[in-house]
Design an enzyme around this catalytic site. Structure first.
Site, PDB file in Angstrom:
ATOM      1  N   TYR A   1      10.228  25.765  -0.514  1.00  0.00           N
ATOM      2  CA  TYR A   1      11.057  24.698  -1.082  1.00  0.00           C
ATOM      3  C   TYR A   1      12.283  25.240  -1.803  1.00  0.00           C
ATOM      4  O   TYR A   1      13.359  24.662  -1.732  1.00  0.00           O
ATOM      5  CB  TYR A   1      10.227  23.833  -2.034  1.00  0.00           C
ATOM      6  CG  TYR A   1       9.355  22.848  -1.292  1.00  0.00           C
ATOM      7  CD1 TYR A   1       9.950  21.907  -0.443  1.00  0.00           C
ATOM      8  CD2 TYR A   1       7.982  22.850  -1.416  1.00  0.00           C
ATOM      9  CE1 TYR A   1       9.159  21.003   0.253  1.00  0.00           C
ATOM     10  CE2 TYR A   1       7.196  21.954  -0.718  1.00  0.00           C
ATOM     11  CZ  TYR A   1       7.792  21.028   0.119  1.00  0.00           C
ATOM     12  OH  TYR A   1       7.037  20.137   0.806  1.00  0.00           O
TER      13      TYR A   1
ATOM     14  N   GLU B   1     -20.046  36.676   4.810  1.00  0.00           N
ATOM     15  CA  GLU B   1     -19.023  35.869   5.497  1.00  0.00           C
ATOM     16  C   GLU B   1     -18.977  34.458   4.932  1.00  0.00           C
ATOM     17  O   GLU B   1     -17.913  33.923   4.672  1.00  0.00           O
ATOM     18  CB  GLU B   1     -19.342  35.824   7.003  1.00  0.00           C
ATOM     19  CG  GLU B   1     -18.418  34.906   7.803  1.00  0.00           C
ATOM     20  CD  GLU B   1     -18.893  34.701   9.248  1.00  0.00           C
ATOM     21  OE1 GLU B   1     -19.836  35.397   9.676  1.00  0.00           O
ATOM     22  OE2 GLU B   1     -18.310  33.838   9.928  1.00  0.00           O
TER      23      GLU B   1
ATOM     24  N   ASP C   1     -22.356  36.355  10.607  1.00  0.00           N
ATOM     25  CA  ASP C   1     -23.103  35.784  11.733  1.00  0.00           C
ATOM     26  C   ASP C   1     -23.214  36.842  12.820  1.00  0.00           C
ATOM     27  O   ASP C   1     -22.372  37.732  12.916  1.00  0.00           O
ATOM     28  CB  ASP C   1     -22.347  34.577  12.326  1.00  0.00           C
ATOM     29  CG  ASP C   1     -22.465  33.341  11.432  1.00  0.00           C
ATOM     30  OD1 ASP C   1     -23.306  33.360  10.516  1.00  0.00           O
ATOM     31  OD2 ASP C   1     -21.687  32.393  11.665  1.00  0.00           O
TER      32      ASP C   1
END
Lengths: 545, 385
Positions: free
Chosen positions: B104, B205, B257
């Site tokens: 911005y 994770e 995982d």
């Protein structure tokens, strides 16, 4: 018109001729008739002026004098050489069939045009033609009202007068009352005048319409085309009828002398060789040729002349406009970005010399269109009808404009001017030129030569636009870059910019840096345009919000 | 001014000075009339090299020049300088902008007249992607990471454990946060490690597994520091883990995982990310070890008993999707996945075409996960280096 028709033509009375051949002369209806009347009068006026080295001033007035009956008065006034009072009756009141056999590039056609208009007025409104004229040396203005005795093809003078001339005017003023349809003829007539103004930028033309509008085309140049010279016929270009007329009229005592004197491009040597080739005695009397059965000898001679190798016809009898005038004319009417013209070298077809001139204008005020706007002229006469029949249209249709960097629709005008002692018109209407191979090739050469020049202009322009785009792209960021650099140059402790680190110094450095690395393509017409000025002017307009 | 502020000020001073020196070369060029250019290391895949010595992904030597006078580059040239000036100003003026703030702050409208005389408007940048790209260019040019330039981003990583840190003026005890955790701040280099009583770092994770292990008291029992990146780790989490490893000498174990995505997250912690390889020098933890879940944990191996029974396998494993297979094949192309252990894992995955989420192990019993699976694997050294 075939030869046999011409024969019958001679037997007919003027009335019969006109009843039968109204449309031949272009008077088929009140629309065409008005257009044709204006044309005939204007072209006579121009022949009487620029044909004699006078800068033309032509005034055209069309007034509605009886709207119920659709009558108009058409008046055309010029500053030409004027018509001597003695020939005035014949010039306006007698349809002349046998024209002189000398050739000259003029606008007028059969020596018939104006008389056809007079006849049309006479037939449709019963009014005579009014003529006022005065020659350059004369101290009188002669005025006559006359009509044509159609049975006898003789002028009948109704009134005549002469006035002492106390003005410096010389020229002719002709006034006709005819049945007409102004509303429907209007656009054609105005277009005709506009196109005449293009081809004759040295003329001062004013037209006042029945609606009270005045269209004025002031003279834009003092330069004039050279008046055409008269020329003798070339042996390749005579037909049986012409040869007969020449044989009858000649004062030559022998065939050899006849050939040498009455024709161009025929010397003693070539005349002798020619006569030998067809087995005629050089000492034979010219009129003897006429005695053969049905003019068989004349026919044989015409055929032999066509195939014999004479020198090419002279072209000094032609009066091309010249590249300068074409450019001036196009510039004035279209205010184009680019204009160019080419006058091709003289060529001949069938013994008739001709010159093709092509003009081309691009951009500016020209309205883009899918096809180039084609302006056709023959012997300085604008051709408005039958465009698609014309050889020039054919040539243009074959041009692949893309190849010349022209993207259709494009603001493109092509002007084709054919000058010749005999323009090969397609029909009797004389509105389109036929595709004679020699002529077509010359038109194509001219068009393509200009297309190549246009391509050079367009690509130079694109190169310049590319550079201008680069200047713009680089320049518009300069303020933002300078501001950023100034911030970065500030000392983190004192928060003061480095020396020299003021924004203006950085901007100046950036401007000269960009300027030094961009080169504007050279252009003929600009002077003093510097890249730096361009950058500064762009930057001065940049706002950041 | 207290100690913590000093750290901050010092960081600012250093970053500002490096940034300024980098950009002043441009100003020098301009003032001397030389076409100014930015020499930027290429952030392309072809310029990403695995450094086997360091064990991390690094940027190669390829650079490109962004020349101001090159029409195609002028806008980006301007954007880079603009971004540099905003960051510099923020550093000097003691601000902590986020990348959104920078977007911005630099978003101006340039109004100019085009060649046909019409007024045109152009934004210095339209999308944040453009200003982010400028930030990345400045990072690689100056060698300063955005964290070093004190640019904030969203906090994502969390940490708990037996240690105390100083952040700003405060000392925080990471063992006294109740059920909550400490959000790893955007500027992890400003964190000061005070005292630590931990033997290893466990990076998980998934945030949910982190919470479970936290509540069950895993880190207390095993004297460790528990970290999560909550999925793809942000730069601050990676930098924080790196510092734990590098400065405190703590071994780092990563638990994900058992699928190519999980393995890739481990890879990001260990060697760095492929698209942002320039950060690896400071963000990667090349010594990080992959604890699990591995394929051999599920199916066993020669001399290794699987952690799941036949019946559990049936319940917990999921069929691999087409994109998992594709991703696994990609991983096989990376040098650092070409060790025998990883080859075995990936081949086994491609053969069985199944995957397993850590939640499944927690489903078998949280205690199993916390007090059996993890400690057993660490103790027996059943991890992949």
């Amino acid at each position: 018109m075939s030869k046999s028709e011409l024969e019958r033509f001679r037997e007919m009375s003027v009335a019969e001729f006109f009843a039968k051949y109204r449309e031949v002369a272009g008077f088929s209806n009140p629309v065409r008739a008005l257009y044709q009347t204006v044309r005939e009068l204007v072209e006579n006026s121009l022949d009487a002026t620029d044909g004699h080295g006078i800068a033309p001033e032509v005034r055209i007035y069309i007034e509605r004098i009886d709207s119920d009956r659709g009558w108009c008065r058409v008046t055309v006034e010029d500053n030409g050489i004027g018509v001597p009072p003695t020939v005035m009756p014949e010039a306006f009141g007698k349809v002349l069939f046998s024209s002189k056999y000398v050739l000259r590039q003029t606008r007028g056609m059969y020596g018939l045009g104006v008389k056809a208009a007079v006849l049309y007025g006479q037939v449709t409104t019963g009014n005579p033609v009014e003529v006022q004229s005065t020659t350059r040396g004369s101290s009188y203005i002669y005025a006559k009202k006359l009509y044509i005795d159609m049975k006898r093809n003789e002028p009948v003078i109704l009134e005549e007068a002469q006035f002492k001339k106390n003005v410096s005017w010389h020229g002719t003023r002709v006034s006709l009352i005819i049945e007409c349809d102004w509303q429907r003829a209007k656009s054609r007539i105005l277009e005709y005048i506009r196109r005449t103004a293009i081809i004759a930028p040295y003329a001062d033309i004013l037209i006042q319409t029945p609606d009270g509008e005045v269209l004025y085309f002031p003279r834009t140049t003092k330069k004039m085309p050279k008046p055409p010279k008269t020329a003798k016929p070339h042996p390749h270009g005579v037909d049986v009828e012409t040869l007969k007329t020449m044989l009858k009229a000649t004062k030559a005592k022998t065939l050899l002398e006849f050939l040498e004197v009455e024709f161009q491009s025929v010397g003693r040597q070539s005349a002798l060789e020619f006569l030998k080739s067809i087995g005629l005695r050089p000492t034979m009397k010219p009129k003897q040729l006429l005695r053969g059965e049905n003019g068989a000898l004349v026919v044989a001679m015409v055929e032999a002349m066509r195939s014999f190798k004479f020198r090419a016809p002279r072209s000094d009898c032609l009066s091309p406009l010249g590249e300068e005038l074409i450019k001036v004319g196009l510039k004035r009417m279209f205010n184009p970005e680019w204009v160019d013209a080419v006058t091709r070298p003289p060529r001949a077809y069938q013994g008739h010399p001709f010159i093709v001139e092509v003009g081309m204008a691009y951009g500016g005020s020209i309205q883009p269109s899918e096809e180039p706007l084609l302006l056709r002229y023959a012997n300085k006469i604008p051709l408005l009808y039958e465009e698609r029949e014309d050889v020039s249209y054919k040539v243009l249709s074959d041009v692949n404009w893309k190849q010349y960097d022209v993207e259709m629709p494009a603001p493109l005008v092509v002007l084709v001017h054919v000058v010749s002692t005999k323009v090969p018109y397609k029909g009797v209407g004389k509105e389109s030129i036929s595709d004679v191979p020699e002529l077509e090739a010359e038109i194509r050469n001219g068009v393509l030569e200009l297309a190549r020049r246009l391509k050079r202009f367009i690509s130079a322009k694109e190169r310049e636009a590319e550079v201008m785009r680069k200047i713009l792209v680089l320049s518009k960021y300069i303020p933002e870059i300078a501001r950023s650099l100034k911030v970065l140059s500030k000392d983190p402790g004192s928060w003061k910019p480095l020396e020299p680190g003021e924004e203006r110094d950085i901007v100046d450095a950036l401007v000269s840096l960009v300027a030094r690395n961009i080169e504007l393509p050279r252009r003929g017409d600009d002077s003093g345009r510097s890249v730096e000025d361009l950058i500064r002017s762009i930057i001065s307009e940049v706002r950041v919000s | 001014m207290n100690v913590a502020d000093m750290v901050d000020v010092e960081a600012r001073r250093k970053a500002a000075s490096i940034l300024r020196n980098t950009m002043m070369r441009v100003l020098e060029d301009v003032l001397r009339g030389r076409p100014p250019k930015l020499v930027i290391p290429k952030r392309t895949l072809s310029n990403t090299i695995f450094d086997p010595e360091k064990g991390i992904l690094v940027l190669g030597d390829e650079v490109f020049e962004r020349n101001m006078l090159d029409m195609g580059e002028t806008r980006r040239f301007m954007q880079t300088l603009l971004m540099a000036s905003i960051i510099y100003q923020a550093l000097v003026e003691n601000e902590y902008p986020t990348i959104r703030d920078l977007y911005y702050r630099g978003k101006h409208t340039i109004i100019y007249r085009d060649l046909s005389g019409g007024l045109r408007e152009e934004n210095t940048w339209d999308e944040q992607a453009e200003s982010d790209s400028a930030i990345r260019d400045i990072e690689v040019m100056s060698g300063l990471l955005r964290e070093q330039m004190l640019i904030l981003s969203k906090e994502k990583g969390k940490v708990v454990g037996n240690m105390r840190i100083r952040s700003g003026p405060d000392v925080i005890d990471l063992s006294k946060l109740g059920h909550g955790a400490y959000a790893i701040e955007s500027t992890p280099d400003l964190i000061e490690f005070l005292d630590v009583d931990a033997e290893f770092v466990l990076v998980v994770e998934k945030d949910a597994v982190f919470q479970q292990l936290h509540r069950i008291g895993f880190w207390r029992q095993y004297k460790s520091i528990l970290v999560t990146g909550a999925g793809q780790p942000d730069r601050a989490t990676r930098r924080f883990v790196r510092r734990l490893n590098e400065e405190l000498g703590l071994p780092v174990y990563v638990l994900t995982d058992s699928d190519p995505y999980g393995w890739n997250i481990y890879s990001v912690f260990k060697v760095g990310s492929i698209t942002l390889s320039y950060e690896s020098e400071r963000l990667a933890t090349p010594k990080a070890k992959f604890l699990g879940v591995s394929m051999t944990d599920i199916f066993g191996d020669v001399g290794k008993k699987p952690y799941l029974t036949e019946a559990e396998r049936k319940n917990f494993i999921i069929k691999a999707k087409e994109r998992d297979i594709k991703r696994a094949k990609e991983l096989m192309n990376y040098t650092w996945f070409q060790t025998p252990r990883w080859r075995k894992e990936l081949n086994m995955f491609l053969e069985k075409k199944v995957k397993l989420e850590i939640e499944a192990l927690a489903g078998k019993g949280l205690k199993f996960l916390a007090f059996q699976y993890i400690p057993e694997k660490i103790q027996t050294g059943d991890w992949i280096d």
